[in-house]
Design a protein around this motif. Structure first.
Motif, PDB file in Angstrom:
ATOM      1  N   GLU A   1     -16.208 -18.463 -40.383  1.00 22.71           N
ATOM      2  CA  GLU A   1     -17.349 -18.410 -40.640  1.00 22.71           C
ATOM      3  C   GLU A   1     -17.775 -17.025 -41.322  1.00 22.71           C
ATOM      4  O   GLU A   1     -18.427 -17.402 -42.024  1.00 22.71           O
ATOM      5  CB  GLU A   1     -18.344 -18.199 -39.371  1.00 22.71           C
ATOM      6  CG  GLU A   1     -20.140 -18.903 -39.666  1.00 22.71           C
ATOM      7  CD  GLU A   1     -20.563 -19.200 -37.722  1.00 22.71           C
ATOM      8  OE1 GLU A   1     -21.948 -19.289 -38.768  1.00 22.71           O
ATOM      9  OE2 GLU A   1     -20.065 -19.215 -37.590  1.00 22.71           O
TER      10      GLU A   1
ATOM     11  N   HIS B   1     -26.122 -22.247 -45.785  1.00 26.11           N
ATOM     12  CA  HIS B   1     -25.492 -22.132 -44.685  1.00 26.11           C
ATOM     13  C   HIS B   1     -25.828 -23.228 -44.150  1.00 26.11           C
ATOM     14  O   HIS B   1     -24.397 -23.692 -43.059  1.00 26.11           O
ATOM     15  CB  HIS B   1     -26.467 -21.091 -43.564  1.00 26.11           C
ATOM     16  CG  HIS B   1     -26.250 -21.140 -41.914  1.00 26.11           C
ATOM     17  ND1 HIS B   1     -25.366 -19.994 -42.161  1.00 26.11           N
ATOM     18  CD2 HIS B   1     -26.786 -21.385 -41.206  1.00 26.11           C
ATOM     19  CE1 HIS B   1     -25.252 -20.127 -40.426  1.00 26.11           C
ATOM     20  NE2 HIS B   1     -25.872 -21.039 -40.251  1.00 26.11           N
TER      21      HIS B   1
ATOM     22  N   GLU C   1     -18.723 -17.016 -45.065  1.00 25.20           N
ATOM     23  CA  GLU C   1     -19.682 -16.755 -45.406  1.00 25.20           C
ATOM     24  C   GLU C   1     -20.339 -16.535 -46.805  1.00 25.20           C
ATOM     25  O   GLU C   1     -21.032 -16.267 -48.405  1.00 25.20           O
ATOM     26  CB  GLU C   1     -20.347 -16.425 -45.085  1.00 25.20           C
ATOM     27  CG  GLU C   1     -21.372 -15.540 -45.417  1.00 25.20           C
ATOM     28  CD  GLU C   1     -22.995 -16.845 -45.064  1.00 25.20           C
ATOM     29  OE1 GLU C   1     -24.061 -16.494 -46.049  1.00 25.20           O
ATOM     30  OE2 GLU C   1     -23.077 -17.645 -45.175  1.00 25.20           O
TER      31      GLU C   1
END
Length: 231
Positions: free
Chosen positions: A129, A43, A133
């Motif tokens: 995002e 992350h 991911e």
């Protein structure tokens, strides 16, 4: 079939599989002691990359291998582009995905020098995002790649267009120096792992590139030698 009319293969790296942690489970089941990034490390890598985006707006992602023929992320546009300073090379040894510990396979990375034609995918900024991911769960597993912003060159792209590219980490334990095309072909002709054969990976990449009018002579020469080994 390994020609231009080869049927489209199904792939195990689907959106759902990536979301559910398939890659990490595959490594865990293998029993191989590979350094794996934690969720927090992965992350942080994604956030650090997005924080250095050269200009606000949608996010471009550069594909040079399997992302071309199996992106598994949502995007709003895709087009062939050129990047400079990096070239496509079979420089990453894989003891699981496309090989075994006894007979590791090879997959592609972007190594320093030269240039590379590939496919740029534009991801809407509002979805970037979440979609990236999934990409990080796929590419940033063991730290074998370094995500960086590279300039994208295309006839209908503004001059200062940048995209994320996964370049090879030369410090990674499974990075391998460029071998001869003959040696590379010998590995690719026989290696096979949990995600399928290196041979399929090679031909899927060639077919994916050709779908965008890109002909990689290096890959095509390797492919001809792979066919000889398989005949």
């Amino acid at each position: 079939m390994e020609g231009p009319a080869a049927p489209k293969r199904s792939h195990r790296l689907t959106r759902e599989a990536l979301r559910d942690g398939f890659v990490h489970e595959m490594i865990a089941r293998s029993g191989i002691n590979l350094p794996v990034l934690s969720d927090a490390e992965r992350h942080a890598s994604l956030q650090a990359t997005l924080a250095t985006q050269p200009a606000p707006g949608d996010v471009w992602l550069f594909g040079y291998g399997s992302l071309i023929w199996n992106p598994a992320f949502h995007h709003v546009e895709q087009k062939p582009v050129l990047i400079r300073g990096w070239h496509r090379e079979f420089c990453l040894s894989t003891p699981i995905g496309r090989g075994t510990p006894e007979a590791p396979g090879l997959v592609l990375g972007l190594d320093r020098g030269g240039s590379c034609r590939g496919v740029a995918f534009r991801i809407a900024r509002a979805e970037a995002e979440a979609e990236l991911e999934l990409v990080w769960r796929r590419e940033m597993v063991t730290g074998a790649y370094v995500p960086r912003w590279v300039r994208l060159h295309g006839p209908d792209l503004p001059e200062d267009t940048f995209g994320i590219a996964f370049t090879i980490n030369r410090k990674a334990p499974n990075y391998v120096r460029s071998a001869s095309e003959a040696d590379t072909a010998r590995v690719i002709a026989t290696a096979c792992g949990a995600l399928g054969s290196c041979r399929d990976y090679l031909f899927d990449t060639i077919h994916g590139l050709e779908g965008f009018g890109i002909h990689d002579h290096h890959l095509n020469r390797i492919a001809r030698q792979v066919r000889v080994h398989r005949s």
